[in-house]
Design an enzyme around this catalytic site. Structure first.
Site, PDB file in Angstrom:
ATOM      1  N   ARG A 156       8.225  -1.761  23.382  1.00  8.31           N
ATOM      2  CA  ARG A 156       9.422  -0.798  23.054  1.00  8.31           C
ATOM      3  C   ARG A 156      10.032  -0.793  24.712  1.00  8.31           C
ATOM      4  NH1 ARG A 156       6.165   2.171  20.345  1.00  8.31           N
ATOM      5  NH2 ARG A 156       6.903   2.439  18.292  1.00  8.31           N
ATOM      6  N   ILE A 157       9.241  -0.242  25.651  1.00 13.01           N
ATOM      7  CA  ILE A 157       9.921  -0.149  27.032  1.00 13.01           C
ATOM      8  C   ILE A 157      10.187  -1.362  27.728  1.00 13.01           C
ATOM      9  CG2 ILE A 157       9.430   1.092  29.149  1.00 13.01           C
ATOM     10  CD1 ILE A 157       7.844   3.077  27.802  1.00 13.01           C
ATOM     11  N   ALA A 235       4.081   2.409  34.578  1.00 12.96           N
ATOM     12  CA  ALA A 235       3.333   2.661  33.488  1.00 12.96           C
ATOM     13  C   ALA A 235       2.076   3.574  33.752  1.00 12.96           C
ATOM     14  CB  ALA A 235       2.801   1.136  32.759  1.00 12.96           C
ATOM     15  N   ARG A 236       0.983   2.974  34.386  1.00 11.50           N
ATOM     16  CA  ARG A 236      -0.152   3.619  34.904  1.00 11.50           C
ATOM     17  C   ARG A 236      -0.711   3.109  35.986  1.00 11.50           C
ATOM     18  NH1 ARG A 236       1.431   7.067  31.858  1.00 11.50           N
ATOM     19  NH2 ARG A 236       0.401   8.118  30.316  1.00 11.50           N
ATOM     20  N   GLU A 265      -3.839  10.757  40.765  1.00 11.99           N
ATOM     21  CA  GLU A 265      -2.520  11.549  40.816  1.00 11.99           C
ATOM     22  C   GLU A 265      -3.022  13.074  40.591  1.00 11.99           C
ATOM     23  OE1 GLU A 265       0.038  10.291  37.744  1.00 11.99           O
ATOM     24  OE2 GLU A 265       0.316   8.237  38.424  1.00 11.99           O
ATOM     25  N   HIS A 284       5.496  10.417  39.490  1.00 10.66           N
ATOM     26  CA  HIS A 284       5.214  10.028  37.814  1.00 10.66           C
ATOM     27  C   HIS A 284       6.360  10.873  37.048  1.00 10.66           C
ATOM     28  CE1 HIS A 284       1.987   9.434  34.665  1.00 10.66           C
ATOM     29  NE2 HIS A 284       3.163   9.327  34.066  1.00 10.66           N
TER      30      HIS A 284
HETATM   31  C1  DGY Z   1       3.657   9.338  29.132  1.00  8.91           C
HETATM   32  O1  DGY Z   1       4.148   9.877  28.193  1.00  8.91           O
HETATM   33  O2  DGY Z   1       2.688   8.709  29.006  1.00  8.91           O
HETATM   34  C2  DGY Z   1       4.195   9.362  30.496  1.00  8.91           C
HETATM   35  O3  DGY Z   1       3.558   8.583  31.547  1.00  8.91           O
HETATM   36  C3  DGY Z   1       3.926  10.881  30.945  1.00  8.91           C
HETATM   37  O4  DGY Z   1       2.482  11.193  31.012  1.00  8.91           O
END
Ligand code: DGY
Length: 323
Positions: A156-157, A235-236, A265, A284
């Site tokens: 989606r993103i 993302a991560r 983090e 974040h």
């Molecule tokens: C998510 O929704 O995964 C965002 O990164 C917030 O943690």
């Protein structure tokens, strides 16, 4: 005696959402900074928990939760939760996909434009008195038109970011573990990972973090990128080997990075990455708009109440538990 199920809530909720939960459940509000021992003790009688991804849901957590039926997180990412363990314990894990797509795509777009147009450098120049002193200006920026934008993770993103980058005149390409896009995805060309890294002027990460994607971008992948290219990660943090990225940014192996996430983090005070001149780093905030965070909390409440009522929740991660 109440027949309502006991739940634990470890996120801050608006009054109306609290009232919705309290109408259906006995709610125990846990302190945001509750110790691990207090959290585990509170899990003994809990049938549901509403939490954020700051809480670790590992085997120890599920072992300490004998009555748990649903874990509902106010995030789309579920990497802090051990899904096979949850499934083994019969716990449905639910998350919040969809409602934060626009917010994250907007933040990604802002990073691309900030890096391309050197907005932060120019703003710091003015704020620091450079313009008033008629000092030499920061270097010129870049046009986006005609550049190539590589999306890693075409969900989606990734798809929404692709639409925005196409509106900025960029050619878009994508890589994912699958090579057939969703029928509603915008037209964009697939590339194997190495080819995408070599061809892109911007590489943007939009994939889940799990064992298979941990350090997806390491020294070898950074060396494959163009020295003029930028890496964007909303993302991560764990998708990128941060030590390798720091080195690549310091020695000019890539031009710069836009980071909304880090491996640790919050970062340590002496982590060099967020002070490098070719990095913009945010704490974040990908989903941190009023409307989006509210929508995430609403969906998390809906997920939790549905499972406790024996209904299918809107967004289960391990639907096989539902039977
Ligand atoms: C998510 O929704 O995964 C965002 O990164 C917030 O943690």
């Amino acid at each position: 005696m109440s027949t309502k199920p006991q739940i634990n809530v470890i996120v801050r909720l608006e009054d109306d959402l609290q009232a919705q939960l309290e109408a259906a459940c006995n709610v125990r509000y846990l302190d945001f900074d509750a110790s691990r021992a207090d959290l585990l003790a509170a899990m003994q009688d809990a049938e549901g928990i509403l939490l954020s991804p700051r809480v670790r849901g590992d085997a120890e957590f599920f072992d300490a939760s004998p009555k748990l039926r649903v874990l509902s997180t106010t995030s789309v990412g579920y990497d802090p939760f051990d899904i096979p363990e949850a499934t083994k314990h019969g716990v449905v894990v639910c998350h919040t996909p969809g409602v934060l797509t626009d917010a994250v795509a907007n933040l990604t777009t802002s990073m691309v434009l900030n890096l391309a147009l050197r907005i932060f450098e120019n703003e710091a120049y003015v704020r620091g008195g450079g313009w008033a002193q008629n000092a030499p200006r920061p270097e010129l920026g870049l046009d986006t038109k005609g550049k190539t934008f590589g999306v890693i993770g075409f969900g989606r993103i990734g798809q929404e970011v692709t639409r925005r980058m196409q509106a900025l005149g960029m050619k878009t390409i994508w890589y994912d573990v699958f090579d057939t896009p969703h029928p509603a995805a915008p037209p964009s060309e697939f590339r194997p990972l190495e080819a995408l890294l070599a061809e892109s002027d911007f590489v943007s990460l939009h994939t889940n973090l799990d064992d298979s994607s941990h350090h997806l971008i390491g020294a070898a992948e950074l060396a494959t990128m163009k020295p003029t290219a930028y890496l964007i990660n909303t993302a991560r943090g764990g998708l990128v080997d941060q030590a390798a990225l720091t080195q690549a940014l310091q020695n000019g192996a890539i031009a710069g990075a836009g980071l909304d996430v880090l491996e640790k983090e919050p970062p340590t005070a002496n982590d060099p990455i967020y002070t490098l001149p070719n990095v913009i780093c945010f704490p974040h905030i990908g989903s941190a708009t009023h409307e989006t965070r509210r929508a995430m909390r609403e969906l998390a409440v809906e997920n939790l109440l549905a499972v406790l009522a024996g209904k299918r929740p809107p967004a289960p991660v391990n639907p096989e538990v539902l039977g």
